[in-house]
Design a protein around this motif. Structure first.
Motif, mmCIF file in Angstrom:
data_model
loop_
_atom_site.group_PDB
_atom_site.id
_atom_site.type_symbol
_atom_site.label_atom_id
_atom_site.label_comp_id
_atom_site.label_asym_id
_atom_site.label_seq_id
_atom_site.Cartn_x
_atom_site.Cartn_y
_atom_site.Cartn_z
ATOM 1 N N LYS A 23 0.736 -1.096 0.021
ATOM 2 C CA LYS A 23 0.133 0.051 0.103
ATOM 3 C C LYS A 23 0.970 1.215 0.018
ATOM 4 C CE LYS A 23 -4.020 -2.045 0.099
ATOM 5 N NZ LYS A 23 -4.942 -1.890 -1.171
ATOM 6 N N PRO A 24 0.694 2.083 -1.119
ATOM 7 C CA PRO A 24 1.645 3.296 -1.296
ATOM 8 C C PRO A 24 1.489 4.184 -0.137
ATOM 9 C CG PRO A 24 -0.151 3.170 -2.969
ATOM 10 C CD PRO A 24 -0.038 2.060 -2.166
ATOM 11 N N GLU A 25 0.384 4.324 0.626
ATOM 12 C CA GLU A 25 -0.056 5.183 1.731
ATOM 13 C C GLU A 25 0.784 5.080 2.857
ATOM 14 O OE1 GLU A 25 -3.630 2.471 1.770
ATOM 15 O OE2 GLU A 25 -2.188 3.357 0.140
ATOM 16 N N TYR A 26 1.273 3.809 3.044
ATOM 17 C CA TYR A 26 2.223 3.781 4.231
ATOM 18 C C TYR A 26 3.693 4.029 3.868
ATOM 19 C CZ TYR A 26 -1.592 1.322 6.448
ATOM 20 O OH TYR A 26 -2.897 1.191 6.839
ATOM 21 N N VAL A 27 4.272 5.059 4.324
ATOM 22 C CA VAL A 27 5.656 5.475 3.863
ATOM 23 C C VAL A 27 6.703 5.223 5.087
ATOM 24 C CG1 VAL A 27 4.636 7.214 2.395
ATOM 25 C CG2 VAL A 27 5.040 7.816 4.656
ATOM 26 N N VAL A 28 7.809 5.320 4.657
ATOM 27 C CA VAL A 28 8.874 5.212 5.723
ATOM 28 C C VAL A 28 9.840 6.361 5.460
ATOM 29 C CG1 VAL A 28 11.144 3.874 6.034
ATOM 30 C CG2 VAL A 28 9.183 2.787 5.401
ATOM 31 N N ASN A 29 10.182 6.897 6.504
ATOM 32 C CA ASN A 29 11.169 8.194 6.540
ATOM 33 C C ASN A 29 12.404 7.823 5.781
ATOM 34 O OD1 ASN A 29 9.312 10.020 8.109
ATOM 35 N ND2 ASN A 29 10.060 8.803 10.041
ATOM 36 N N GLN A 30 12.834 8.825 4.937
ATOM 37 C CA GLN A 30 14.105 8.642 4.084
ATOM 38 C C GLN A 30 15.307 8.765 5.106
ATOM 39 O OE1 GLN A 30 13.945 10.684 0.414
ATOM 40 N NE2 GLN A 30 15.863 10.328 0.027
ATOM 41 N N GLY A 31 16.301 7.916 4.868
ATOM 42 C CA GLY A 31 17.560 7.934 5.545
ATOM 43 C C GLY A 31 18.590 8.679 4.938
ATOM 44 N N PRO A 32 19.480 9.121 5.290
ATOM 45 C CA PRO A 32 20.617 10.014 4.494
ATOM 46 C C PRO A 32 21.204 9.117 3.347
ATOM 47 C CG PRO A 32 21.130 10.017 6.883
ATOM 48 C CD PRO A 32 19.842 9.073 6.726
ATOM 49 N N ARG A 33 21.267 7.578 3.288
ATOM 50 C CA ARG A 33 21.892 7.051 2.345
ATOM 51 C C ARG A 33 20.511 6.465 1.405
ATOM 52 N NH1 ARG A 33 27.007 3.605 4.881
ATOM 53 N NH2 ARG A 33 27.994 5.415 5.571
ATOM 54 N N ASP A 34 19.201 6.754 1.676
ATOM 55 C CA ASP A 34 18.337 6.207 0.929
ATOM 56 C C ASP A 34 18.162 7.122 -0.498
ATOM 57 O OD1 ASP A 34 17.694 4.055 2.328
ATOM 58 O OD2 ASP A 34 16.518 5.480 3.820
ATOM 59 N N LYS A 35 17.827 6.647 -1.631
ATOM 60 C CA LYS A 35 17.862 7.340 -2.870
ATOM 61 C C LYS A 35 16.531 8.316 -2.761
ATOM 62 C CE LYS A 35 21.143 4.823 -5.573
ATOM 63 N NZ LYS A 35 21.575 3.965 -6.889
ATOM 64 N N SER A 36 15.504 7.719 -2.279
ATOM 65 C CA SER A 36 14.078 7.814 -2.418
ATOM 66 C C SER A 36 13.357 7.444 -1.207
ATOM 67 C CB SER A 36 13.631 7.737 -3.766
ATOM 68 O OG SER A 36 13.181 6.272 -3.727
ATOM 69 N N PRO A 37 12.098 7.891 -0.984
ATOM 70 C CA PRO A 37 11.349 7.336 -0.026
ATOM 71 C C PRO A 37 10.954 6.065 -0.340
ATOM 72 C CG PRO A 37 10.538 9.750 -0.562
ATOM 73 C CD PRO A 37 11.741 9.413 -1.454
ATOM 74 N N ALA A 38 10.543 5.929 -1.568
ATOM 75 C CA ALA A 38 10.230 4.539 -2.035
ATOM 76 C C ALA A 38 11.524 3.669 -1.706
ATOM 77 C CB ALA A 38 9.871 4.309 -3.574
ATOM 78 N N ALA A 39 12.686 3.720 -2.053
ATOM 79 C CA ALA A 39 13.875 2.966 -1.739
ATOM 80 C C ALA A 39 14.003 2.710 -0.304
ATOM 81 C CB ALA A 39 15.303 3.649 -2.158
ATOM 82 N N ALA A 40 13.825 3.716 0.644
ATOM 83 C CA ALA A 40 13.803 3.574 2.146
ATOM 84 C C ALA A 40 12.695 2.538 2.456
ATOM 85 C CB ALA A 40 13.417 4.840 2.846
ATOM 86 N N LYS A 41 11.442 2.390 2.003
ATOM 87 C CA LYS A 41 10.485 1.479 2.239
ATOM 88 C C LYS A 41 11.071 0.321 1.754
ATOM 89 C CE LYS A 41 5.373 0.624 2.172
ATOM 90 N NZ LYS A 41 4.432 1.019 1.471
ATOM 91 N N ARG A 42 11.381 0.292 0.669
ATOM 92 C CA ARG A 42 11.803 -1.335 0.172
ATOM 93 C C ARG A 42 13.060 -1.579 0.980
ATOM 94 N NH1 ARG A 42 12.266 0.264 -4.719
ATOM 95 N NH2 ARG A 42 14.444 0.833 -4.589
ATOM 96 N N LYS A 43 13.931 -1.000 1.657
ATOM 97 C CA LYS A 43 14.917 -1.250 2.251
ATOM 98 C C LYS A 43 14.561 -1.910 3.659
ATOM 99 C CE LYS A 43 16.986 1.208 5.054
ATOM 100 N NZ LYS A 43 17.896 2.401 5.554
ATOM 101 N N VAL A 44 13.600 -1.267 4.393
ATOM 102 C CA VAL A 44 13.197 -1.407 5.645
ATOM 103 C C VAL A 44 12.259 -2.610 5.661
ATOM 104 C CG1 VAL A 44 11.410 -0.773 7.469
ATOM 105 C CG2 VAL A 44 13.228 0.790 6.525
ATOM 106 N N MET A 45 11.341 -2.675 4.787
ATOM 107 C CA MET A 45 10.440 -3.809 4.432
ATOM 108 C C MET A 45 11.092 -5.312 4.137
ATOM 109 S SD MET A 45 7.588 -2.359 5.294
ATOM 110 C CE MET A 45 6.403 -3.642 5.170
ATOM 111 N N LEU A 46 12.157 -5.063 3.345
ATOM 112 C CA LEU A 46 12.917 -6.261 2.748
ATOM 113 C C LEU A 46 13.476 -6.915 4.164
ATOM 114 C CD1 LEU A 46 13.822 -7.845 0.698
ATOM 115 C CD2 LEU A 46 15.719 -6.297 0.227
ATOM 116 N N ALA A 47 14.136 -5.845 5.010
ATOM 117 C CA ALA A 47 14.910 -6.156 6.366
ATOM 118 C C ALA A 47 13.824 -6.924 7.036
ATOM 119 C CB ALA A 47 15.568 -5.053 7.000
ATOM 120 N N VAL A 48 12.639 -6.578 7.257
ATOM 121 C CA VAL A 48 11.673 -7.113 8.063
ATOM 122 C C VAL A 48 10.957 -8.376 7.664
ATOM 123 C CG1 VAL A 48 9.317 -6.831 8.994
ATOM 124 C CG2 VAL A 48 10.729 -4.825 9.109
ATOM 125 N N VAL A 49 10.865 -8.498 6.331
ATOM 126 C CA VAL A 49 10.497 -9.797 5.766
ATOM 127 C C VAL A 49 11.605 -10.779 5.812
ATOM 128 C CG1 VAL A 49 9.708 -10.891 3.926
ATOM 129 C CG2 VAL A 49 8.926 -8.516 4.333
#
Length: 291
Positions: free
Chosen positions: A184-210
């Motif tokens: 769901k795109p409405e759920y977002v993750v705060n972008q870190g300094p090394r994340d290229k975009s909010p989408a990349a930040a979410k992909r990283k965090v969700m991948l780590a969790v899964v």
């Protein structure tokens, strides 16, 4: 099966049903201590919120478990065996708490998301899964302690099995929630300094969790098989299985946490900043209206 009441039986055979190998516990101790130090450094450097420190604490708890296992290699006592069992059985459950908190924070911080389903509300995600994990940890701890005595071995095995089975059930429910939030795109993750975009930040965090949840799930399946097989069974008596399906699996989970470190996405400063943004925007809009 070695007799608990036979004074001629070596304590290592009595409790392990085999002579535990040397070196492996020391190597595991060193590896997990380094992992804990790296995660502690990452957490402090990123100024992450307090709950992220659970990752480093869990790694140090694992290393403590291998300290007790090292002692047992040379001199196995009842107390050392109980401590070893508890510190190697329970700490990985704390990793699940981190994952639960991560999804709860994502839901809570996603201002645009308005969850109507009760199972997506932040308080439910945080407290329901947290309570289920604590319940599972308590059952595994109680059962693990009982299994160190001959009289309580059968009852302890049953309690541990129930605790692990309950944990697997809630892991499955949690994974479904995680996948839903990821899609769901409405759920977002705060972008870190090394994340290229909010989408990349979410992909990283969700991948780590899964990934880490799946690893913990596999480790729990091994533990269920071990306890179901029983004391003196093939799985219980196979030391290599313990190091492959527990030590190495949990180490891989920690590697995922290090490589895909979530600390920069959940910082104390970012929380304060997000809280102040609405007030700033309101003041600006009011100023524009006056102009």
């Amino acid at each position: 099966m070695p007799g608990f009441d036979d004074p001629t039986v070596d304590n290592r055979i009595r409790y392990f049903t085999y002579m535990p190998a040397n070196v492996y516990p020391q190597v595991s101790l060193g590896v997990y201590f380094v992992v804990g130090a790296v995660l502690m450094y990452q957490t402090i450097r990123s100024k992450a919120q307090g709950w992220v420190y659970i990752l480093a604490g869990t790694a140090f708890a694992e290393s403590l478990g291998y300290i007790f296992r090292t002692v047992c290699v040379y001199d196995t006592t009842f107390a050392m065996y109980v401590l070893m069992t508890l510190f190697l059985l329970l700490p990985p459950n704390a990793l699940a708490l981190v994952n639960y908190k991560t999804i709860g924070k994502i839901i809570d911080d996603s201002v645009q998301a308005r969850p109507t389903k009760f199972w997506l509300r932040p308080k439910f995600v945080n407290w329901f899964y947290f309570a289920s994990d604590i319940f599972s940890i308590a059952m595994q701890g109680a059962g693990g302690g009982m299994m160190t005595t001959m009289k309580g071995r059968d009852a302890g095995k049953t309690i541990v099995l129930v605790g692990l089975t309950v944990q697997l059930f809630f892991f499955a429910c949690y994974l479904l929630t995680t996948v839903y939030v990821w899609r769901k795109p409405e759920y977002v993750v705060n972008q870190g300094p090394r994340d290229k975009s909010p989408a990349a930040a979410k992909r990283k965090v969700m991948l780590a969790v899964v990934l880490t949840t799946i690893i913990i799930y596999l480790r729990s399946i091994y533990r269920i098989a071990e306890f179901a097989d029983g004391y003196g069974g093939k799985i219980y008596s196979a030391e290599w299985a313990f190091y492959v399906f527990d030590t190495i699996l949990i180490f891989i989970a920690f590697l995922v946490y290090i490589v895909l470190f979530i600390g920069p996405n959940f910082t104390k400063q970012r929380k304060t900043l997000s809280d102040s943004i609405p007030a700033h925007n309101t003041s600006s809009s009011q100023l524009m209206e006056k102009i």
